[in-house]
Design an enzyme around this catalytic site. Sequence first.
Site, PDB file in Angstrom:
ATOM      1  N   TYR A 169       4.274   3.910  10.736  1.00  0.00           N
ATOM      2  CA  TYR A 169       3.435   2.815  10.267  1.00  0.00           C
ATOM      3  C   TYR A 169       2.030   3.297   9.916  1.00  0.00           C
ATOM      4  CZ  TYR A 169       7.233   0.027  12.123  1.00  0.00           C
ATOM      5  OH  TYR A 169       8.473  -0.495  12.359  1.00  0.00           O
ATOM      6  N   ASP A 170       1.450   2.623   8.908  1.00  0.00           N
ATOM      7  CA  ASP A 170       0.096   2.952   8.463  1.00  0.00           C
ATOM      8  C   ASP A 170      -0.922   1.867   8.809  1.00  0.00           C
ATOM      9  OD1 ASP A 170       0.943   5.375   7.258  1.00  0.00           O
ATOM     10  OD2 ASP A 170       1.641   4.247   5.501  1.00  0.00           O
ATOM     11  N   ALA A 171      -0.450   0.654   9.092  1.00  0.00           N
ATOM     12  CA  ALA A 171      -1.341  -0.455   9.460  1.00  0.00           C
ATOM     13  C   ALA A 171      -0.858  -1.055  10.772  1.00  0.00           C
ATOM     14  CB  ALA A 171      -1.371  -1.513   8.364  1.00  0.00           C
ATOM     15  N   THR A 196      -4.925   1.943   9.432  1.00  0.00           N
ATOM     16  CA  THR A 196      -5.652   0.695   9.337  1.00  0.00           C
ATOM     17  C   THR A 196      -5.435  -0.093  10.620  1.00  0.00           C
ATOM     18  OG1 THR A 196      -5.442   0.583   6.925  1.00  0.00           O
ATOM     19  CG2 THR A 196      -5.829  -1.498   8.093  1.00  0.00           C
ATOM     20  N   ARG A 229       5.190  -0.668   6.067  1.00  0.00           N
ATOM     21  CA  ARG A 229       4.491   0.295   6.932  1.00  0.00           C
ATOM     22  C   ARG A 229       3.462  -0.406   7.825  1.00  0.00           C
ATOM     23  NH1 ARG A 229       6.138   5.530   7.284  1.00  0.00           N
ATOM     24  NH2 ARG A 229       3.968   6.183   7.530  1.00  0.00           N
TER      25      ARG A 229
END
Length: 327
Positions: A50-52, A84, A276
């Site tokens: 995951y990015d957020a 994020t 993500r």
Amino acid sequence: MALDARTTALATESALPTRQATPTTPAPSTIPTTIPLATLADPKVIIDSYDAFLFDCDGVLWHGDRLVPGAKDVLAALRAHGKTVMFITNNATKSRAEYKTKFDKLGIAAEPTDIHTSASATARYVASVLKLSEQPKSKAYIVGMEGLETELRDAGVETIGGSDPAHNPSTTTPPDLTDVRADFDDKVGAVICGLDTRVNYLKLARAFVYLQDPNVHFVATNLDATYPHSAGLLPGAGSVSAMLRYSTKREPLSIGKPSSAMWDAVRVSSKLPQGRTLMVGDRLDTDIAFGKSGGVGTLLVLSDITPANAPDYVLNSVADLLSALQG
């Protein structure tokens, strides 16, 4: 440490560890007979996927003014890894600016644009969807606190009730109920109910009177029955609105998690990476349901209010992510 690595089938609530002394068995409709559940000894899998990261606050990052151990380090490490980080809370007692002050005091980096509350989402909905300020009945009667009032006023909605001393009489003597209809304002077009630690009979009675008009909107910031505090579990906003729901036989439009109105408020100001994004929370009925309804990943962390159901991941604490971030 995270739970032991395994991929298994969850058939009963007892299959998941919980800090509750006596786990309750959910209704059959709550959990399918068999649910694939992945639990991970290596949280790095979550970090890499995951990015957020969207975090609930009460019970996940803090209890009252006491930080959950490791929470601040996890948030800092996520950002250091280019992730994020956003905060999504159903607590409507503070405005986003007040939450910014709280984050600062706790040593957590956060901007008001990183913070979404049920109060700010409610203000957005009342102003932009109901367009209350453009209606003949343009005012909102508030059962709630200053944070809710601030968000509504910042959105251009005129409020009465709420923190006004005239609507919060001394608790040492019974209120004069002949005052219930005193100063009745025929410009009230909505009753908005949130957590109110000064809630009193006179204020609820006035809200009841306004709600006798079927054209007056009934809005709740959220319907959480409880909320976690440093003093322990306490009645939540849903418990405050329960008297009005029962007496008026009306159900409010709830704006906070897991409502789609909360997603609308988040997505109008933030572009989240498709596939993500991960919602991290401790309540299945709000946080995990919110993530599921929004099509994002879900991670359940255990707290005093967490039963067991079917999140994508389960960790004992957000601090379990730290080892993956420091590796």
